[in-house]
Write an enzyme that holds these catalytic residues in place. Structure first.
Site, PDB file in Angstrom:
ATOM      1  N   ARG A  98     -93.727  17.002 -18.737  1.00 46.68           N
ATOM      2  CA  ARG A  98     -93.296  16.572 -17.396  1.00 46.68           C
ATOM      3  C   ARG A  98     -92.382  17.662 -16.874  1.00 46.68           C
ATOM      4  NH1 ARG A  98     -91.288  10.792 -15.207  1.00 46.68           N
ATOM      5  NH2 ARG A  98     -93.555  10.589 -15.300  1.00 46.68           N
ATOM      6  N   HIS A 125    -100.083  13.736 -10.935  1.00 47.43           N
ATOM      7  CA  HIS A 125     -99.710  12.777 -11.985  1.00 47.43           C
ATOM      8  C   HIS A 125    -101.009  12.146 -12.508  1.00 47.43           C
ATOM      9  CE1 HIS A 125     -97.288  10.326 -14.410  1.00 47.43           C
ATOM     10  NE2 HIS A 125     -96.645   9.604 -13.513  1.00 47.43           N
ATOM     11  N   GLN A 128    -101.118   8.760 -14.494  1.00 51.25           N
ATOM     12  CA  GLN A 128    -100.859   7.600 -13.636  1.00 51.25           C
ATOM     13  C   GLN A 128    -102.145   7.171 -12.932  1.00 51.25           C
ATOM     14  OE1 GLN A 128     -97.771   5.900 -13.168  1.00 51.25           O
ATOM     15  NE2 GLN A 128     -99.241   4.471 -12.310  1.00 51.25           N
ATOM     16  N   ASP A 219     -95.446   4.397  -3.336  1.00 53.57           N
ATOM     17  CA  ASP A 219     -94.584   5.086  -4.309  1.00 53.57           C
ATOM     18  C   ASP A 219     -93.270   5.376  -3.596  1.00 53.57           C
ATOM     19  OD1 ASP A 219     -93.585   6.566  -6.451  1.00 53.57           O
ATOM     20  OD2 ASP A 219     -94.797   8.343  -6.051  1.00 53.57           O
ATOM     21  N   CYS A 259     -96.652   2.845  -8.708  1.00 52.60           N
ATOM     22  CA  CYS A 259     -96.586   3.516 -10.015  1.00 52.60           C
ATOM     23  C   CYS A 259     -95.253   3.268 -10.721  1.00 52.60           C
ATOM     24  CB  CYS A 259     -96.842   5.009  -9.842  1.00 52.60           C
ATOM     25  SG  CYS A 259     -95.645   5.796  -8.761  1.00 52.60           S
ATOM     26  N   ARG A 287    -100.724   2.255 -18.607  1.00 51.88           N
ATOM     27  CA  ARG A 287    -100.400   3.632 -18.975  1.00 51.88           C
ATOM     28  C   ARG A 287    -100.645   3.834 -20.474  1.00 51.88           C
ATOM     29  NH1 ARG A 287     -96.930   6.700 -15.899  1.00 51.88           N
ATOM     30  NH2 ARG A 287     -97.550   8.317 -17.390  1.00 51.88           N
TER      31      ARG A 287
END
Ligand code: CP
Ligand code: NVA
Length: 301
Positions: A98, A125, A128, A219, A259, A287
């Site tokens: 990340r 992402h 996700q 988001d 998310c 996830r």
């Protein structure tokens, strides 16, 4: 060796990954397909879901996860990414990163001996998006539907554009002017959509966009790294909140995704986040299942 830095990197495998994720979710797990395998998890930014789900996924598959914060690595003291990649990938079987800058993950992967997974960058992402697609498939049983994203056209949206294009889903991004998704990714997604039949749109008209939507998604308005622009963003994005009024315009059976983390009364209200149409907690759980499938694909024998 395969890296997964973008949804594009799994374009031929996305359906298989979702299928395998369903098997992991339903099945007892039993054997340990990644026994003896190690995954380095490098974090330059905060995380709750990504860190925990990858760590638990590795454990449940019989492997071993190492949590590495960049501030504890020599990276934080100036060792260059290339050298970090050369050394780290002599020890481990895979790396999840990340990072702030997508290009840093690309640079790392160029000097890696093992598969590298993007656990979120400023650009994408992908993990996700996999969890989101699994959640939609579980609840709706099909990708033949219309999803509308309301808010900032950020990293999450970029990956969703590619995933929906690949799976043939209609997808509209409703965002203010200046908050559109990445133009290169949009171009790529539109090219894919020509073959899959997916209808992709970017608009500033939020109420018109959500009419008949079967999935609504949002988001945060201020992503990690955007903190300096927070005041301006909150002002610009104000009309792009998912609340009960907006939800009423969508299909009566519409599901709501986020998310997470969620900031209540900014991009979404509490009433909607924890209301009957929300699937956000299943989405968060998924996830784990999709990442198990991804790790199995990349690190399995
Ligand atoms: N959705 C997501 O990636 O959450 P975290 O930032 O908590 O990992
Ligand atoms: N767009 C958000 C997603 C967090 C999971 C961010 O980048 O901070």
């Amino acid at each position: 060796m395969q890296h997964v830095l973008s949804v594009l990197d799994i374009q031929d495998q996305i359906r298989d990954i979702l299928k395998q994720a369903q098997i992991f979710k339903e099945g007892p797990g039993g054997d340990e397909p990644l026994k003896g395998k190690t995954l380095a998890m490098v974090f330059e930014k905060s995380s709750t879901r990504t860190r925990i789900s990858f760590e638990v996924a590795m454990y449940q598959l019989g492997g071993f996860p190492l949590y590495l914060s960049t501030s504890d690595l020599q990276l934080g003291r100036g060792e260059i990414i290339e050298d970090t990649a050369r050394a780290m990938t002599r020890y481990v079987d895979g790396v999840m990163i990340r990072a702030r800058e997508h290009q840093d993950v690309v640079k790392f992967s160029n000097h890696s001996r093992v598969p590298v997974i993007n656990g979120l960058t400023n650009l994408e992402h992908p993990c996700q998006a996999l969890a989101d697609m699994l959640t939609i498939l579980e609840r709706k049983g099909t990708f033949d539907l219309k999803m509308v994203y309301v808010g900032d056209g950020n990293n999450v949206v970029n990956s969703l554009l590619l995933a929906t294009a690949l799976l043939g889903m209609d997808f509209t991004v409703a965002c203010p002017s200046g908050y559109e998704p990445d133009p290169e990714i949009l171009k790529e997604a539109l090219k894919i959509a020509e073959n899959t039949g997916s209808n992709l749109k970017v608009t500033h008209q939020v109420r018109e966009a959500v009419m008949d939507a079967e999935v609504l998604y949002t988001d945060v308005w201020v992503s990690m790294g955007d903190e300096e622009e927070a005041t301006q963003r909150l002002k610009d994005l104000q009309a792009y909140q998912i609340n009960s009024d907006l939800l009423k315009l969508a299909d009566p059976g519409a599901m709501v995704l986020h998310c997470l983390p969620a900031i209540r009364d900014q991009e979404i209200t509490e009433e909607v986040l924890n209301g009957p149409q929300s699937a956000v907690w299943d989405q968060a759980e998924n996830r784990l299942h999709v990442q198990k499938a991804l790790l199995y694909l990349l690190l399995g024998d």
